[in-house]
Scaffold this motif. Structure first.
Motif, PDB file in Angstrom:
ATOM      1  N   ASP B 112       0.781  -1.248   0.000  1.00 16.62           N
ATOM      2  CA  ASP B 112       0.000   0.000   0.000  1.00 16.62           C
ATOM      3  C   ASP B 112       0.803   1.283   0.000  1.00 16.62           C
ATOM      4  O   ASP B 112       0.282   2.332  -0.347  1.00 16.62           O
ATOM      5  N   ASN B 113       2.038   1.242   0.474  1.00 20.41           N
ATOM      6  CA  ASN B 113       2.834   2.477   0.445  1.00 20.41           C
ATOM      7  C   ASN B 113       4.299   2.115   0.243  1.00 20.41           C
ATOM      8  O   ASN B 113       4.677   0.934   0.244  1.00 20.41           O
ATOM      9  N   SER B 115       7.023   2.586   2.069  1.00 22.31           N
ATOM     10  CA  SER B 115       7.689   1.906   3.185  1.00 22.31           C
ATOM     11  C   SER B 115       7.389   0.416   3.161  1.00 22.31           C
ATOM     12  O   SER B 115       8.282  -0.410   3.339  1.00 22.31           O
ATOM     13  N   SER B 116       6.134   0.076   2.964  1.00 18.17           N
ATOM     14  CA  SER B 116       5.753  -1.342   2.946  1.00 18.17           C
ATOM     15  C   SER B 116       6.407  -2.072   1.780  1.00 18.17           C
ATOM     16  O   SER B 116       6.775  -3.244   1.912  1.00 18.17           O
ATOM     17  N   LEU B 281      -3.985   7.527  -5.323  1.00 18.61           N
ATOM     18  CA  LEU B 281      -4.295   6.591  -4.241  1.00 18.61           C
ATOM     19  C   LEU B 281      -3.047   5.837  -3.803  1.00 18.61           C
ATOM     20  O   LEU B 281      -2.158   5.575  -4.609  1.00 18.61           O
ATOM     21  N   PRO B 282      -2.989   5.452  -2.530  1.00 22.25           N
ATOM     22  CA  PRO B 282      -1.854   4.673  -2.060  1.00 22.25           C
ATOM     23  C   PRO B 282      -1.817   3.279  -2.687  1.00 22.25           C
ATOM     24  O   PRO B 282      -2.808   2.550  -2.637  1.00 22.25           O
ATOM     25  N   HIS B 310      -1.074  -7.392   3.260  1.00 19.76           N
ATOM     26  CA  HIS B 310      -1.801  -6.243   3.817  1.00 19.76           C
ATOM     27  C   HIS B 310      -3.239  -6.395   3.335  1.00 19.76           C
ATOM     28  O   HIS B 310      -3.473  -6.847   2.215  1.00 19.76           O
ATOM     29  N   TYR B 312      -5.505  -4.486   2.176  1.00 21.83           N
ATOM     30  CA  TYR B 312      -5.952  -3.802   0.957  1.00 21.83           C
ATOM     31  C   TYR B 312      -5.038  -4.067  -0.240  1.00 21.83           C
ATOM     32  O   TYR B 312      -5.161  -3.397  -1.262  1.00 21.83           O
ATOM     33  N   THR B 313      -4.130  -5.047  -0.103  1.00 19.40           N
ATOM     34  CA  THR B 313      -3.243  -5.378  -1.211  1.00 19.40           C
ATOM     35  C   THR B 313      -4.027  -5.561  -2.502  1.00 19.40           C
ATOM     36  O   THR B 313      -4.999  -6.304  -2.540  1.00 19.40           O
ATOM     37  N   ASN B 315      -5.739  -3.331  -4.194  1.00 20.61           N
ATOM     38  CA  ASN B 315      -6.987  -2.555  -4.250  1.00 20.61           C
ATOM     39  C   ASN B 315      -7.367  -2.174  -5.694  1.00 20.61           C
ATOM     40  O   ASN B 315      -6.575  -1.591  -6.425  1.00 20.61           O
TER      41      ASN B 315
END
Lengths: 430, 430
Positions: B112-113, B115-116, B281-282, B310, B312-313, B315
């Motif tokens: 999602d971002n 860092s991840s 969107l992220p 995650h 929402y992986t 999305n």
């Protein structure tokens, strides 16, 4: 058409939490559209989304109201940097979250997913003590806990399946036992262990992190609310922070809007995500107290600020989905409606007692779970049940030998029947 | 109206990367709507978004084409769990990313971002060697590097401002020098240092992580592409992975679609986010090779799978924005158009040489930067410049004493004039 997309998917996509070789035998199902609790594939099959697409969806897929609100937002502001700028959706969302969460939680710090929210809480807690001149390098978590996948979040977890592989690259944390069952005695016994741990280590510990009432990824293990109350008391007595990870259990899942309410507990940090946007978009938030906020508030050149950031922090589209979700909670008295649905689910759960292989039937609000006994983990009985249910239009995703139901709140009584009767039939036939 | 929202914001919101006390003197600006490069507040003021809202926006705010595509997706599928299921947007997106990124990157793992994504790459690299029977607990990163804020990502960073506070709760990593300037000599010298590090430590090192060509949060420090080529060669010779963090530099920022292209390098992992969804969107993704994918591919009960996830992986709404973004790249020959804009920016940068306090003027494609000298960091000259520019309808966000331009690609020549002339005037008046 399923088959074509599946082949294209498998050529390039590595799915989360998946042994990809499984998909030599098990199809990846391409979803064309979804509506309410139903997922529709490209071959015209449908499936009840009994686990709310990993516990995120609350009010159904393609919810007309949330759709409308996201679309409205799309027409004015999709996103703006959230340092130095703000927007109406997030101001409104923050006011509402502060009003809805337990007393004392006054400040909202946003991120994009649950893991990142946990990392924010851990960093803030550690940093708070450092700003006070104390170095407290340890976090305590419960045995059997799960708080996410980034390395900090993973370090405070305890589910071997996710964590063990990475032990050499994880920071060291402390574990304290979760109550072994849902009794008050087990709660008090486990609390005593935590108290004894803090008596030895309080000065090195920044925070205890817990998932209130239900350890969701921890095989839906449930405990008595008194445990939370005790943890809060012990943390307070030892000046250690309590982080409530309500990422999975928040937004009505356990029967109250937040699980902490059932223990009358206000944590120092509360992490929220998943249901926050009704299952639409990645967004997470950490709520905390004015006291903690105050420890970072100083002249810039004193360098006590919390400099964490993610580029999409405060995304306006995600905040619009979150506000729409909270609108539905308000307008439709969801917590009360869920109470009736939960009672109905409870009654239907009773019936599973007929099945010899079923044990440990349990429930908190809109989470119901049971264990299948008599199978070695290597037999992957959960997977077999998942495959059999899919053939009958019900999607469940067992955690090892644990079968659970965590449906969107819009599920109808007929759909509950279909979901639970199907699983009952499949278990009966084992 | 600005004032009212600002007060409501400050009552409950804790902004990212911000000393909140600054906002006693500096307004938080509430944005009502945005269009193209322009942000509009509630008092009728407007500001050029010269930094693309933290380097995410490519084709303008409220881009009609992306809006349309996100809206279309909203009507069929907002999100579905991405384990066991898939959808058309992500299949298409993955095929396109594999086709567009350097050769050998064949597999897409989503998050999602940024860092991840970095955490995924670190965990995958470590886990790959573990699956081969080797324990390699170290990651190497460049001095002055920045790779995100979660504890794993932070550990491989080196910007003191973000990292130092947390040193006691970070895993240990190794650093190797970044080239001190943009010359070929500096590149070769720094490469030699890395070679010597690996000669000593290769067997304990899983991966080297680098931001190709520009260390963006590292004060826009730039280096010669030969450095990347050398790093790749050295990594290969020592059987160590190369992770390219193209979160900020990807999607055309440095003049090529991906920065690695300028060195002709295929990394073992490429992390993408920010521009991936055009600023909407992220979403993030890690691309990797078939060889790495293969090391995790086995019977389930051999327990070599990568179990990261995650909720929402994958999305679907974010993937729709990403596909729309790639459509625009294709349909409008953006890389070529940017070349002309970059040349124009280069010409305008020349003029800053007039200003005594300006040094180290530098540029890669759509990133242009310069240093302001003669001020102590405590004077916060960057902030003063930011405030002065805002009064003149230009939003820039200096990194310490470094002023940079990183505008959306839709910026017009007139808007470039306004953005750069305004900053020039403000600097001239210092």
């Amino acid at each position: 058409m399923n088959e074509e997309l599946m082949a294209r998917d498998l050529a390039h996509i590595w799915h989360p939490c998946t042994q990809m070789k499984d998909h030599e035998a098990i199809p990846i199902i391409p979803i064309k559209r979804a509506q309410g609790v139903w997922l529709y594939d490209f071959d015209g099959n449908r499936y009840i989304d009994s686990i709310s697409s990993w516990w995120v969806n609350l009010f159904g897929h393609s919810n007309p109201y949330i759709n409308e609100k996201v679309h409205e937002q799309l027409q004015t502001l999709e996103h703006v940097i959230f340092a130095g700028f703000t927007h109406e959706q997030i101001v409104r969302l923050s006011e509402r979250l502060v009003a809805l969460t337990p007393e004392g939680l006054e400040r909202c710090f946003y991120a994009d997913n649950g893991s990142s929210a946990v990392e924010v809480a851990l960093k803030m807690s550690f940093h708070y003590f450092k700003n006070r001149g104390e170095i407290r390098p340890y976090f305590v978590s419960l045995t059997n806990s799960y708080h996410g996948e980034t390395l900090g979040a993973l370090a405070v977890g305890d589910v071997e399946l996710y964590k063990q592989t990475y032990e050499e690259i994880l920071i060291r944390t402390l574990q304290t036992p979760v109550p072994k069952d849902r009794s008050l005695e087990a709660a008090m016994e486990a609390a005593k262990e935590f108290e004894s741990l803090l008596e030895r280590h309080a000065k090195e510990v920044s925070a205890l992190i817990v998932e209130p009432l239900v350890q969701c990824a921890g095989y839906m293990h449930m405990y008595h609310p008194a445990f939370l109350r005790e943890l809060k008391r012990i943390c307070e007595e030892h000046d250690v922070h309590l982080i409530a990870d309500e990422i999975a259990v928040g937004f009505g899942r356990t029967g109250t809007l937040f699980a902490c309410e059932q223990a009358g507990v206000s944590p120092d940090f509360m992490c929220l995500s998943k249901g926050l946007t009704g299952g639409y978009l990645p967004l997470s938030v950490v709520l905390t107290t004015d006291e903690i906020y105050g420890a970072f508030y100083c002249d810039y050149n004193d360098f006590k600020a919390f400099l964490h950031s993610h580029s999409y922090t405060g995304n306006a589209l995600a905040c619009a989905a979150a506000n729409a979700t909270l609108d539905i909670f308000e307008q439709e008295d969801i917590i009360q409606k869920n109470r009736i649905k939960s009672q109905y689910i409870a009654k239907k759960l009773e019936r599973f007692k007929d099945i010899d292989k079923v044990s440990n039937i349990r429930q908190y609000g809109m989470i119901a779970a049971l264990d299948i006994k008599g199978y070695d983990p290597k037999q992957r009985i959960g997977l077999r049940i998942n495959q059999e249910c899919l053939k009958r239009e019900v999607f469940i995703r067992p955690l090892g030998n644990v079968i659970y139901f965590m449906p969107p709140y819009v599920i109808s009584f007929d759909e509950i029947d279909m979901m639970m009767d199907t699983v009952y039939d499949v278990l009966k036939e084992l």
